[in-house]
Design a protein around this motif. Structure first.
Motif, short mmCIF file in Angstrom:
data_model
loop_
_atom_site.label_atom_id
_atom_site.label_comp_id
_atom_site.label_asym_id
_atom_site.label_seq_id
_atom_site.Cartn_x
_atom_site.Cartn_y
_atom_site.Cartn_z
N GLY A 189 41.26 -2.50 26.35
CA GLY A 189 40.57 -3.49 25.65
C GLY A 189 41.01 -3.96 24.34
N VAL A 190 42.51 -3.70 24.21
CA VAL A 190 42.79 -4.13 22.97
C VAL A 190 43.24 -5.46 22.74
N VAL A 191 42.97 -6.34 21.86
CA VAL A 191 43.43 -7.63 21.82
C VAL A 191 44.33 -7.85 20.80
N LEU A 192 45.31 -8.83 21.02
CA LEU A 192 46.46 -9.28 20.16
C LEU A 192 45.89 -9.95 18.96
N GLN A 193 45.99 -9.56 17.70
CA GLN A 193 45.38 -10.17 16.56
C GLN A 193 46.33 -11.46 16.03
N GLU A 194 46.12 -12.18 15.34
CA GLU A 194 46.80 -13.44 14.67
C GLU A 194 48.10 -12.87 13.99
N ASN A 195 47.92 -11.64 13.39
CA ASN A 195 49.32 -10.88 12.62
C ASN A 195 49.25 -9.70 13.29
N ASP A 196 50.07 -9.60 14.16
CA ASP A 196 50.07 -8.24 15.16
C ASP A 196 51.64 -7.79 15.53
N ILE A 197 51.67 -6.91 16.31
CA ILE A 197 52.87 -6.48 16.86
C ILE A 197 52.52 -6.05 18.26
N PHE A 198 53.61 -6.36 19.38
CA PHE A 198 53.35 -5.80 20.62
C PHE A 198 54.78 -5.69 21.15
N PHE A 199 54.90 -4.73 22.06
CA PHE A 199 56.26 -4.74 22.92
C PHE A 199 55.84 -4.60 24.31
N ILE A 200 57.04 -4.82 24.98
CA ILE A 200 57.12 -5.12 26.62
C ILE A 200 58.39 -4.03 26.95
N ASP A 201 57.68 -3.38 28.00
CA ASP A 201 58.70 -2.27 28.80
C ASP A 201 58.46 -2.67 30.34
N ILE A 202 59.65 -3.14 30.81
CA ILE A 202 59.63 -3.41 32.02
C ILE A 202 60.74 -2.90 33.04
N TRP A 254 69.58 -2.69 42.71
CA TRP A 254 69.88 -2.56 41.55
C TRP A 254 68.76 -2.41 40.51
N GLU A 255 68.83 -1.32 40.00
CA GLU A 255 67.71 -1.14 38.86
C GLU A 255 67.77 -1.91 37.56
N GLY A 256 66.98 -2.47 37.15
CA GLY A 256 66.77 -3.16 35.77
C GLY A 256 66.09 -2.02 35.04
N ASP A 257 66.09 -2.19 33.66
CA ASP A 257 65.31 -1.50 32.82
C ASP A 257 65.36 -2.08 31.46
N GLY A 258 64.31 -2.51 30.56
CA GLY A 258 64.52 -3.20 29.36
C GLY A 258 63.35 -3.14 28.63
N GLY A 259 63.41 -3.19 27.43
CA GLY A 259 62.09 -3.43 26.31
C GLY A 259 62.59 -3.84 24.98
N ALA A 260 61.69 -4.54 24.46
CA ALA A 260 61.60 -5.25 23.10
C ALA A 260 60.38 -5.22 22.50
#
Length: 232
Positions: free
Chosen positions: A91-104, A111-117
């Motif tokens: 239930g965490v909601v992204l705020q107006e001033n916030d940080i997030f990351f993606i990991d896929i 072939w395997e891909g893997d990336g994050g940022a």
């Protein structure tokens, strides 16, 4: 462990499967990096983390990629400090001033891909610095590996020092891993941070997860371990 045994173990850890191809690995990487950008562009303040994860999965499917060997993750705010194997607080909601990351970790054909940022919304300078430093530590460690022929162990020791000099903790619960034609786990499951040899290009994922010392937020960056020419 004597030298001959170490050499055998190193070679065994870097084996590939029958479908391995450099062009295929690079195509998987390119599609993964593009998917990261496409997912990030759709993340907006007010979005709940679970909805962002569902959106990210759909972006991968729409790109013709297979949801593969680890879960698709998008983490917001206080969830950015958690090790990947630890579930997010719901239930965490992204705020107006916030940080997030993606990991896929999608698969492109064999072939395997893997990336994050990590990404920021709004104008919180500390969040922006953390996201920038995660990528900066990645590249500093990658260049040190390339120029100094560092072992996997030495590579992560270097990364830890780089993180500390910038005021962050390096999370060793994300110690890097093999990547290959699918599935790499049938070849080798050990971590890059424990690898005693000098890792070869096109075989390993370098993971950098930074956390603020008070564990209120963090940032993540990962990519295929490659020489400078692939980052021009």
């Amino acid at each position: 462990m004597n030298t001959s045994t170490t050499t055998v173990a190193t070679a065994d850890a870097e084996r590939v499967g029958p479908a391995f191809a450099v062009d295929g690995m690079l195509a998987a990487r390119n599609k993964t990096r593009q998917a990261l950008r496409d997912i990030a562009a759709r993340v907006k303040p007010g979005m709940e983390e679970e909805d962002a994860v569902a959106m990210a999965r759909q972006v991968l499917i729409d790109a013709g990629l297979t949801l593969s060997w680890h879960p698709t993750r998008v983490r917001f705010g206080r969830n950015t400090i958690k090790p990947m194997r630890q579930a997010s607080e719901p239930g965490v909601v992204l705020q107006e001033n916030d940080i997030f990351f993606i990991d896929i970790a999608p698969r492109h054909d064999a072939w395997e891909g893997d990336g994050g940022a990590a990404f920021v919304v709004g104008n919180q300078e500390d969040y922006a610095r953390c996201a920038q430093d995660a990528e900066a530590v990645f590249h500093a460690a990658r260049r040190a590996w390339s120029e100094q022929q560092l072992s996997g162990e030495a590579l992560y020791a270097f990364a830890e020092n780089e993180a500390r000099q910038r005021g962050w903790e390096l999370n060793f619960d994300l110690p890097g891993h093999r990547v290959s034609d699918f599935p790499h786990a049938a070849i080798h499951t050990g971590s890059l941070a424990e690898f005693e040899g000098v890792p070869s290009a096109m075989r390993w994922i370098l993971e950098i997860h930074l956390r603020h010392p008070d564990h209120t937020y963090g940032a993540f960056f990962e990519d295929l371990l490659l020489e400078d020419s692939y980052y021009v």
